[in-house]
Scaffold this motif. Structure first.
Motif, short mmCIF file in Angstrom:
data_model
loop_
_atom_site.label_atom_id
_atom_site.label_comp_id
_atom_site.label_asym_id
_atom_site.label_seq_id
_atom_site.Cartn_x
_atom_site.Cartn_y
_atom_site.Cartn_z
N UNK A 2 0.81 -1.21 0.00
CA UNK A 2 0.00 0.00 0.00
C UNK A 2 0.85 1.26 0.00
N UNK A 3 0.19 2.35 -0.20
CA UNK A 3 0.87 3.64 -0.21
C UNK A 3 0.95 4.19 1.21
N UNK A 4 2.03 4.93 1.46
CA UNK A 4 2.14 5.58 2.76
C UNK A 4 1.13 6.72 2.84
N UNK A 5 0.87 7.18 4.05
CA UNK A 5 -0.15 8.23 4.24
C UNK A 5 0.18 9.52 3.48
N UNK A 6 1.42 9.98 3.49
CA UNK A 6 1.70 11.20 2.72
C UNK A 6 1.40 11.04 1.22
N UNK A 7 1.65 9.88 0.67
CA UNK A 7 1.37 9.64 -0.74
C UNK A 7 -0.13 9.58 -0.98
N UNK A 8 -0.86 8.93 -0.08
CA UNK A 8 -2.31 8.90 -0.19
C UNK A 8 -2.88 10.31 -0.13
N UNK A 9 -2.33 11.12 0.76
CA UNK A 9 -2.78 12.51 0.91
C UNK A 9 -2.49 13.30 -0.36
N UNK A 10 -1.32 13.05 -0.96
CA UNK A 10 -0.96 13.73 -2.21
C UNK A 10 -1.97 13.41 -3.30
N UNK A 11 -2.33 12.16 -3.44
CA UNK A 11 -3.31 11.77 -4.46
C UNK A 11 -4.65 12.45 -4.22
N UNK A 12 -5.10 12.46 -2.96
CA UNK A 12 -6.37 13.08 -2.63
C UNK A 12 -6.32 14.59 -2.91
N UNK A 13 -5.21 15.24 -2.59
CA UNK A 13 -5.06 16.67 -2.86
C UNK A 13 -5.11 16.96 -4.36
N UNK A 14 -4.47 16.13 -5.15
CA UNK A 14 -4.48 16.32 -6.60
C UNK A 14 -5.90 16.18 -7.16
N UNK A 15 -6.62 15.17 -6.69
CA UNK A 15 -7.99 14.97 -7.16
C UNK A 15 -8.90 16.10 -6.69
N UNK A 16 -8.69 16.58 -5.47
CA UNK A 16 -9.49 17.70 -4.98
C UNK A 16 -9.23 18.96 -5.80
N UNK A 17 -7.96 19.21 -6.14
CA UNK A 17 -7.63 20.37 -6.96
C UNK A 17 -8.25 20.25 -8.35
N UNK A 18 -8.24 19.06 -8.92
CA UNK A 18 -8.85 18.86 -10.24
C UNK A 18 -10.35 19.13 -10.17
N UNK A 19 -11.00 18.67 -9.12
CA UNK A 19 -12.43 18.90 -8.94
C UNK A 19 -12.71 20.39 -8.79
N UNK A 20 -11.87 21.08 -8.05
CA UNK A 20 -12.04 22.52 -7.85
C UNK A 20 -11.87 23.25 -9.18
N UNK A 21 -10.90 22.84 -9.98
CA UNK A 21 -10.69 23.47 -11.28
C UNK A 21 -11.92 23.30 -12.17
N UNK A 22 -12.51 22.11 -12.15
CA UNK A 22 -13.68 21.86 -12.97
C UNK A 22 -14.88 22.69 -12.50
N UNK A 52 -7.53 21.79 -19.20
CA UNK A 52 -6.24 21.12 -19.44
C UNK A 52 -5.49 20.92 -18.12
N UNK A 53 -5.54 21.92 -17.25
CA UNK A 53 -4.89 21.79 -15.95
C UNK A 53 -5.55 20.71 -15.11
N UNK A 54 -6.87 20.66 -15.14
CA UNK A 54 -7.59 19.63 -14.38
C UNK A 54 -7.23 18.24 -14.90
N UNK A 55 -7.13 18.09 -16.21
CA UNK A 55 -6.73 16.80 -16.79
C UNK A 55 -5.32 16.42 -16.35
N UNK A 56 -4.42 17.39 -16.30
CA UNK A 56 -3.05 17.12 -15.87
C UNK A 56 -3.02 16.70 -14.40
N UNK A 57 -3.82 17.34 -13.58
CA UNK A 57 -3.89 16.95 -12.17
C UNK A 57 -4.41 15.52 -12.01
N UNK A 58 -5.40 15.16 -12.80
CA UNK A 58 -5.92 13.79 -12.75
C UNK A 58 -4.87 12.78 -13.21
#
Length: 74
Positions: A2-22, A52-58
């Motif tokens: 599994x992924x460590x917590x900081x990596x899991x948090x990074x993924x969640x932050x990226x997806x949240x930013x993509x959602x915010x951009x959309x 395009x930025x949201x797609x890159x974040x995803x």
């Protein structure tokens, strides 16, 4: 493994930013539609960049999920 917590948090932050951009793109689209004539065209160009930025974040979030990108533990 599994992924460590900081990596899991990074993924969640990226997806949240993509959602915010959309969501931001949706708001700008409503504003652009309300403008008369061709005044909304500059906003539509910005919308393309935001999408395009949201797609890159995803894409980055997918790379995190696949283990190609990670955040180290402090």
């Amino acid at each position: 493994m599994g992924q460590n917590r900081p990596t899991q948090r990074l993924r969640r932050e990226l997806l949240d930013l993509a959602c915010h951009q959309e969501a931001l793109a949706g708001k700008l689209a409503h504003i652009a539609e309300a403008l008369p004539g061709r005044q909304g065209l500059p906003l539509l160009e910005l919308l393309a960049e935001i999408h395009a930025d949201a797609d890159q974040l995803k894409t980055l979030a997918d790379e995190v999920k696949q283990g190609r990108v990670s955040r180290l533990k402090p």
